[in-house]
Each structure stands twice: as C-alpha cells, then as structure tokens.
Design a protein around this motif. Sequence first.
Motif, PDB file in Angstrom:
ATOM      1  N   HIS A 194       0.899  -1.164   0.002  1.00  0.00           N
ATOM      2  CA  HIS A 194      -0.141   0.027   0.151  1.00  0.00           C
ATOM      3  C   HIS A 194       0.850   1.346  -0.204  1.00  0.00           C
ATOM      4  O   HIS A 194       0.699   2.102  -0.880  1.00  0.00           O
ATOM      5  CB  HIS A 194      -1.096   0.001   1.315  1.00  0.00           C
ATOM      6  CG  HIS A 194      -1.485   0.925   1.510  1.00  0.00           C
ATOM      7  ND1 HIS A 194      -3.044   1.348   1.236  1.00  0.00           N
ATOM      8  CD2 HIS A 194      -1.239   2.433   1.939  1.00  0.00           C
ATOM      9  CE1 HIS A 194      -3.123   2.522   1.757  1.00  0.00           C
ATOM     10  NE2 HIS A 194      -2.430   3.141   1.964  1.00  0.00           N
ATOM     11  N   GLU A 195       1.863   1.325   0.818  1.00  0.00           N
ATOM     12  CA  GLU A 195       2.553   2.501   0.914  1.00  0.00           C
ATOM     13  C   GLU A 195       3.578   2.568  -0.169  1.00  0.00           C
ATOM     14  O   GLU A 195       3.961   3.754  -0.662  1.00  0.00           O
ATOM     15  CB  GLU A 195       3.639   2.297   2.327  1.00  0.00           C
ATOM     16  CG  GLU A 195       2.727   2.430   3.547  1.00  0.00           C
ATOM     17  CD  GLU A 195       1.845   3.556   3.524  1.00  0.00           C
ATOM     18  OE1 GLU A 195       1.973   4.691   3.081  1.00  0.00           O
ATOM     19  OE2 GLU A 195       0.569   3.439   4.159  1.00  0.00           O
TER      20      GLU A 195
ATOM     21  N   HIS B 244       1.850   4.515  -2.914  1.00  0.00           N
ATOM     22  CA  HIS B 244       2.083   5.929  -2.623  1.00  0.00           C
ATOM     23  C   HIS B 244       3.374   6.278  -3.219  1.00  0.00           C
ATOM     24  O   HIS B 244       3.307   7.327  -3.965  1.00  0.00           O
ATOM     25  CB  HIS B 244       1.963   6.495  -1.251  1.00  0.00           C
ATOM     26  CG  HIS B 244       0.697   6.219  -0.407  1.00  0.00           C
ATOM     27  ND1 HIS B 244      -0.496   6.799  -1.012  1.00  0.00           N
ATOM     28  CD2 HIS B 244       0.096   5.560   0.514  1.00  0.00           C
ATOM     29  CE1 HIS B 244      -1.487   6.453  -0.265  1.00  0.00           C
ATOM     30  NE2 HIS B 244      -1.127   5.713   0.632  1.00  0.00           N
TER      31      HIS B 244
ATOM     32  N   ASN C  44      -8.774   3.658   5.169  1.00  0.00           N
ATOM     33  CA  ASN C  44      -7.629   4.879   4.643  1.00  0.00           C
ATOM     34  C   ASN C  44      -8.680   5.877   3.803  1.00  0.00           C
ATOM     35  O   ASN C  44      -7.908   6.962   3.744  1.00  0.00           O
ATOM     36  CB  ASN C  44      -6.741   4.223   3.804  1.00  0.00           C
ATOM     37  CG  ASN C  44      -5.384   3.753   4.595  1.00  0.00           C
ATOM     38  OD1 ASN C  44      -4.984   4.475   5.072  1.00  0.00           O
ATOM     39  ND2 ASN C  44      -5.325   2.667   4.672  1.00  0.00           N
TER      40      ASN C  44
ATOM     41  N   ASP D 113      -5.554   8.605   3.951  1.00  0.00           N
ATOM     42  CA  ASP D 113      -5.559   8.804   2.598  1.00  0.00           C
ATOM     43  C   ASP D 113      -6.751   9.733   2.336  1.00  0.00           C
ATOM     44  O   ASP D 113      -6.596  10.938   1.551  1.00  0.00           O
ATOM     45  CB  ASP D 113      -5.398   7.701   1.535  1.00  0.00           C
ATOM     46  CG  ASP D 113      -4.096   7.070   1.939  1.00  0.00           C
ATOM     47  OD1 ASP D 113      -3.052   7.748   2.220  1.00  0.00           O
ATOM     48  OD2 ASP D 113      -4.228   5.830   1.941  1.00  0.00           O
TER      49      ASP D 113
HETATM   50 ZN   LIG Z   1      -2.032   5.041   2.509  1.00  0.00          ZN
END
Ligand SMILES: [Zn+2]
Length: 378
Positions: A58-59, A62, A153, A161
């Motif tokens: 997930h990170e 980003h 998120n 997010d």
């Molecule tokens: Zn995130």
Amino acid sequence: MAWSISLGTVFGSEIRIHLTFLVLLAWIGIAQYTQGGAAAALDGVLFVIAVFGCVVLHELGHAMAARRYGIRTPDITLLPIGGLARLERFPEKPIEEIVIALAGPAVNVVIATFLILVLGAALDITVLEAIENPEPGFLARLAAVNIFLVLFNLIPAFPMDGGRVLRAVLAFRHPRAKATHMAASIGQALSFGFGFLGLMTGNPILVFIAIFVYLAAAAESGSTELMQLARRLRVDRAMITHFESLGTGATVGQAADLLIGTTQKEFPVLDGANRLRGFLTRDRMIVALRTRGPSTPVLDAIDPEPRVVPVSTRLDKAIGEMQAPGTPFIGVVDADQRLVGYISQENVAEMMMLGTSALHPTPPAPPGPTGPHIARRD
Ligand SMILES: [Zn+2]
C-alpha cells in the motif's frame, strides 16, 4: 518518526515499523495462542506477516505514484491503522496529491480482487469482527483486511489517505494552508466521533484510533503551515549563526574539549578560507576517540562530503535536502563558498515547535567583523 525501528530499504525508501504496530501484532499473537495453542499462533504469525506485506505494498503504491511527479519517499513508517509514506516534498498540484493518496488504497483493491477472483477467497467483510478467529480461512481474512484497509484509509481524516484527498479537493478552492486547516479540523471532529463511539461500545481500538487521528491531524496542520511559510523565506532566516568551529589542523581530542565546553553537539570543520570541509558530530567523535585516540586529526573523523547550499536558497528547499539519508546538517555558504551558518534537523525541529517566532527577524549581516559569530579553534 519517534518510536519506530528500521527494517531495511526498498526502492530507495527506508521501511520503518512503529512500535504500536508491534503492540497490535503481539496482541493478535497472544490472543491466538491462548485460544488455539501453537498451531493457531503459527497461523496468526503468518497472517500478521501477510497483512504487514499488504501494508508495505500500500505504502509503496504511494511512493511509486509520488515518483511519477519526481518526489522521492525517504521513509515509510508502518502503524496499526496502515502506514505513513513520508514524501520528500509536498506535491505542487492538488491533482497530484489526489493521485498519490489514492494509489495506496488502489493497491489494496488490486490485492483483494486478486485474492477473491483468482485465488477464490470468500468475500466476507464480517470476519473482521473477530479477526483473531482462524475459522473463515487465511485468504478470506486477508481479503477482508485489504477491504478494511481501503475503507479505513478513505475516511476523510488525517493521517488517512481520505484526509489528503479531502485537503486536495479543498485546495482547488482555497489556499493550501487553509485547506489543510479545514481538513485537519474535519479529521479532529471525526476523531471525537470515533472516541465517543469507542467509549460507548467499549472498544479500546476505536479510542486508540481517535487519539492517534487527533494528534496526527494537529501535527499535519502545524507542519504544513510552517512549510508554507518556509517557501517564502531564505535559509538564512532559520540557520544557526552562533557556533564554534574547528580548523583543519585540530585533533579529535581538542574537539572533545570543545564538546564539553559548549552546548554544541556538532562542529563544522573549516579550512583557512572558511570553507566547510565537513561536520564532526558527537557520535563520530566518540567512535574516533575509542578506536584511534585523541590525537586523530579531525579531518580523518568527519563526514567528507558535507552538503552546502547558497545563502539565497529557499528554506523549504534546504529542509527538503536534509531529508536525504545521512544528511543531518546542511552548511550555508556565501558567494565565495565561505560558511556563514548551518541548519540541523534539531534546529528545524525546534523551529517547528516554536513556529514563526523562532525565525531571525531580519537577515543576518554579511560575514566579516559584524557578521555571524564563528569562534575558531585550531
Ligand atoms: Zn495510504
């Protein structure tokens, strides 16, 4: 971020794990063991590693999106509610921030879809109510966790997010600092909601999330306002101008005397023309004293490639440079490359705490008899 430990580096981003994440892992592990013994504990540990992997992906989502806009991600910190990818600088345009913020949840959508459609995991979000129960099967639980990560998120509160998307949407119509402030206020209001709900239903996790969201929203609001200000200022407004320095002929023993005699923890080493040769830090000093003794020349103990920026550099750029690994100090030089001051992570952090009042009210005078106070020890 404080209270975190490093696990290594992936695609140029240092992966750090926040200690509260470990607390969550321990809680799940212990719950598993007391209910089902060693086999359940093993299942729990493997599951936790899989969840951990999904959060990392997930990170990295980003980080990869940020890279498209030329923004590096020096580190990623994993927290129980997801993770924080710390970008080197803010995306300039709201649309870039939206793409970067949505790239993380998008990764979890892909993972959940893959688990359900390709590996045949059952789609059942209710398994989250008792995630420590191994009954529904490994893949079904993992799919549910990924759906949870998407939903959680996207809550419009910092540091999730969804909070960033909200800020970016507000930034289409308002200045960035105001948009951040508005989004942070909405996040804090929501955190009160979580806290209330948590207390009413006796759910400690919700209360924990509420406290976390509240604090993170406050921090985000403050640091964004400061970075906004830093864009309009030159580095000399925030640099350290009163400091002791060492000559190139000095020894580590002399440096140690200076360390004891002053409150400084790092000393710029300057040549005869006041050009920066490197910073001698307390840690490097201690290592040199232990391994090679007090007569070691300081030149052998310094970091040989110090970063310097011209005095006219924008403060936010200089702070951005300091995000590079192993760059706790940046020298500030005049047109003749002479050191007139420096900034450290510590003095930037102090500035963050004190706000605008910590900045020098006027740019310092040019170097010379009336310039910065640089005491020299050769
Ligand atoms: Zn995130």
